[in-house]
Design a protein around this motif. Structure first.
Motif, mmCIF file in Angstrom:
data_model
loop_
_atom_site.group_PDB
_atom_site.id
_atom_site.type_symbol
_atom_site.label_atom_id
_atom_site.label_comp_id
_atom_site.label_asym_id
_atom_site.label_seq_id
_atom_site.Cartn_x
_atom_site.Cartn_y
_atom_site.Cartn_z
ATOM 1 N N LYS A 1 -12.203 -0.566 1.177
ATOM 2 C CA LYS A 1 -12.006 0.274 2.184
ATOM 3 C C LYS A 1 -12.974 0.867 3.020
ATOM 4 O O LYS A 1 -13.871 1.184 2.338
ATOM 5 C CB LYS A 1 -10.735 1.201 1.876
ATOM 6 N N ALA B 1 -1.931 2.862 6.375
ATOM 7 C CA ALA B 1 -2.754 1.925 5.964
ATOM 8 C C ALA B 1 -1.914 0.634 6.121
ATOM 9 O O ALA B 1 -2.642 -0.369 6.304
ATOM 10 C CB ALA B 1 -2.891 2.208 4.506
ATOM 11 N N GLN B 2 -0.682 0.615 5.907
ATOM 12 C CA GLN B 2 0.000 -0.603 6.036
ATOM 13 C C GLN B 2 -0.083 -0.972 7.499
ATOM 14 O O GLN B 2 -0.127 -2.159 7.994
ATOM 15 C CB GLN B 2 1.324 -0.601 5.735
ATOM 16 N N SER C 1 -9.502 -2.189 -2.254
ATOM 17 C CA SER C 1 -10.001 -1.261 -3.324
ATOM 18 C C SER C 1 -11.079 -0.402 -2.541
ATOM 19 O O SER C 1 -11.871 -0.554 -1.868
ATOM 20 C CB SER C 1 -10.567 -1.893 -4.528
ATOM 21 N N MET D 1 -1.645 2.454 -6.658
ATOM 22 C CA MET D 1 -0.181 2.432 -6.173
ATOM 23 C C MET D 1 0.618 3.335 -7.473
ATOM 24 O O MET D 1 0.108 3.023 -8.504
ATOM 25 C CB MET D 1 0.372 1.108 -5.679
ATOM 26 N N ARG E 1 7.244 -5.577 3.122
ATOM 27 C CA ARG E 1 6.155 -4.210 2.859
ATOM 28 C C ARG E 1 6.569 -3.431 1.576
ATOM 29 O O ARG E 1 7.933 -3.358 1.612
ATOM 30 C CB ARG E 1 6.047 -3.445 4.015
ATOM 31 N N ASP F 1 1.073 -1.309 0.212
ATOM 32 C CA ASP F 1 0.029 -0.018 0.078
ATOM 33 C C ASP F 1 0.941 1.236 -0.155
ATOM 34 O O ASP F 1 1.945 1.288 0.607
ATOM 35 C CB ASP F 1 -0.773 0.036 1.060
ATOM 36 N N ASP F 2 0.552 2.258 -0.707
ATOM 37 C CA ASP F 2 1.362 3.472 -0.694
ATOM 38 C C ASP F 2 1.291 4.414 0.404
ATOM 39 O O ASP F 2 2.141 5.265 0.462
ATOM 40 C CB ASP F 2 0.968 4.235 -2.065
ATOM 41 N N GLU F 3 0.258 4.100 1.330
ATOM 42 C CA GLU F 3 0.434 4.878 2.516
ATOM 43 C C GLU F 3 1.003 3.881 3.681
ATOM 44 O O GLU F 3 0.442 2.951 3.944
ATOM 45 C CB GLU F 3 -1.083 5.138 2.872
ATOM 46 N N ILE G 1 -2.781 -6.523 -1.432
ATOM 47 C CA ILE G 1 -2.141 -5.348 -2.091
ATOM 48 C C ILE G 1 -3.532 -4.386 -2.254
ATOM 49 O O ILE G 1 -4.593 -4.535 -2.540
ATOM 50 C CB ILE G 1 -1.583 -5.803 -3.261
ATOM 51 N N ASP G 2 -2.940 -2.955 -2.275
ATOM 52 C CA ASP G 2 -4.042 -2.110 -2.912
ATOM 53 C C ASP G 2 -3.867 -1.817 -4.141
ATOM 54 O O ASP G 2 -2.921 -2.109 -4.811
ATOM 55 C CB ASP G 2 -3.464 -0.550 -1.730
ATOM 56 N N GLY H 1 -1.464 -2.052 -8.578
ATOM 57 C CA GLY H 1 -1.556 -3.346 -7.868
ATOM 58 C C GLY H 1 -1.903 -4.102 -9.077
ATOM 59 O O GLY H 1 -1.467 -5.503 -8.998
#
Length: 501
Positions: A104, A12-13, A82, A57, A32, A7-9, A53-54, A62
């Motif tokens: 989400k 969130a991870q 998603s 990204m 990660r 995840d790009d955040e 995975i999100d 993803g």
């Protein structure tokens, strides 16, 4: 369960990781990723069981990463996360084979339940494959024809790297058992620490003093971790565990095998493994080296097999070993082994490792064997005859219980235990109370009753599982022993279960 999070955040991870660790502390976050390229590198390198995975990204989204990773890590399961606006991407991922998608914000109980289900499926699939491999190895060692069930996994999807480990020791059986168990525990720890190298590992004791290790590898080589460093570490681990009075000899193949090749290789290794006696225990041997020795010096295989038979006979108090030792003396002279200092030294090292007597390594092997004959005689004189008979019959019955599903004959068992078929038949009937054939049939029918009661296997499969290749012969024998046809017996069990409910 080995898991990669993408995840790009950062937060969130962290949120997903907290859910997973609270769900089951044994779940391990092995990597990660903050973008699709990092995800691709992680999955290719680590081969995780699960990637969460999100979709959205940077650099590579993803979905693009998922498509790329399917080739390099086909066994990895995928869960897509998603937002509602990315739903079409999630649908496409599901069509491509992703296991599920979550919207989400992710609910903890839903993610935990999903991962637990995936873990159960993974464990079950691995257990099925490992049980099949165990049966294949056992069949190979006993030179049996393999019976395949309708429920078997697709073994041709993988490559297999196999090693057999032979333990030679003169220690008491109880101490040997403790050392074997401790070694097995350490070996599994070593394999767990290198879990990312393979899809799975199978390690277990196949015979007394013989361990089998099977690495399961995916066939696709792209992105697959190299085995070279791992093999060097493994060989060093084996050397570190070997002891002067508990020696480990490792025999490995030179290449990866197809499933269909396993049985042939196991048989060949077991046939050539006694060569370690003349060429060195406490070592790592490549199969091709032993095969080359056997090709040019086949008489060594015969001599070494005689030695291992004598060791087994001594361990089990069989007086036939005295005759074999005399035969060994003659063979020793014929092969002129005492004229070869290196082979003489290695033979004496083996004998000192496997027999609980201490002699000088400068002594000649023939003198050593004469001492052994004297030791055999004195040992056998103090062993009670009745106790030896009971122990022998226990071994025979144990062998039958482990092999009743095959086409057993009293001649085969007599040869295995080095006595005549007539003597075994008389001894068995006199001490057990029934004939060998009736004993085997009773055992088969009892096992068939269990299978019919607890499984949904067709009658033909049950018949094969308990040693009957002819379904009609099985039905006839089952009726004679139980008073019912197998189908009638199954119906009776179901009816009784329904009444109890």
């Amino acid at each position: 369960m080995r898991i990669v999070i993408a995840d790009d955040e950062y937060w969130a991870q962290e949120y997903l990781i907290q859910i997973l660790l609270n769900g089951d502390p044994s779940w391990t976050i092995v990597g990660r990723a903050f973008n699709g390229k990092e995800l691709y590198q992680l999955v290719t390198e680590l081969n995780p069981d699960l990637a969460i995975i999100d979709i959205k990204m940077p650099e590579m989204n993803g979905l693009e990463a998922y498509k790329a990773c399917k080739l390099s890590s086909p066994e990895t399961q995928w869960v897509i996360i998603s937002g509602y606006e990315e739903f079409q991407y999630a649908q496409e991922a599901i069509k491509l084979g992703a296991r599920d998608y979550l919207t989400k914000p992710v609910k903890a109980e839903i993610l935990t339940y999903l991962v637990r289900v995936l873990e159960e499926e993974l464990v079950k699939a691995q257990d099925v494959l490992k049980n099949q491999l165990k049966r294949s190895v056992k069949n190979a060692l006993n030179e049996r024809i393999e019976i395949m069930s309708q429920n078997e996994v697709h073994t041709d999807k993988y490559y297999y790297q196999i090693a057999l480990l032979y333990v030679d020791s003169s220690l008491e059986k109880e101490l040997q058992t403790d050392l074997n168990q401790e070694f097995n525990r350490k070996l599994k720890q070593f394999l767990t620490g290198n879990r990312h190298i393979t899809l799975g590992d199978l390690c277990y004791s196949v015979q007394n003093g013989v361990f089998c290790l099977i690495h399961i590898l995916r066939k696709e080589t792209e992105g697959r971790p190299s085995m070279q460093n791992y093999e060097a570490q493994f060989e060093e681990f084996i050397r570190s565990e070997s002891k002067p009075d508990w020696a480990i000899t490792l025999i490995v193949h030179d290449r990866e095998l197809e499933y269909s090749e396993i049985a042939v290789w196991i048989k060949e290794v077991n046939k050539l493994s006694p060569l370690r006696i003349l060429f060195g225990i406490n070592q790592v041997w490549k199969m091709k080296v032993l095969a080359r020795i056997a090709h040019y010096d086949s008489h060594y295989v015969h001599f070494c097999s005689m030695v291992t038979d004598s060791v087994n006979d001594y361990t089990n108090n069989r007086c036939v070993s005295i005759e074999k030792c005399n035969g060994l003396l003659n063979q020793l002279k014929m092969d002129r082994l005492e004229d070869d200092p290196e082979k003489k030294r290695k033979l004496l090292v083996y004998l000192q490792t496997t027999f609980p007597f201490i002699f000088n390594l400068d002594e000649s092997p023939s003198n050593y064997l004469v001492h052994l004959i004297q030791k055999f005689s004195s040992k056998l004189d103090v062993v009670d005859k009745i106790a030896r008979t009971n122990d022998f019959l226990f071994q025979v019955q144990q062998y039958i219980s482990e092999n009743y599903m095959y086409n057993l004959s009293i001649t085969e068992i007599a040869n295995k235990f080095h006595i005549s078929p007539n003597y075994l038949s008389t001894l068995f009937h006199r001490n057990v109370g029934i004939s060998f054939i009736k004993y085997v049939t009773n055992l088969r029918i009892q096992e068939a009753q269990k299978l019919l009661a607890i499984t949904d296997e067709p009658i033909q499969v049950v018949a094969l599982r308990v040693g009957y290749t002819s379904q009609s012969h099985f039905i006839k024998t089952f009726r004679e022993y139980t008073g019912y046809n197998p189908s009638e017996y199954t119906g009776k069990i179901i009816k009784r279960s329904f009444k109890q409910e």
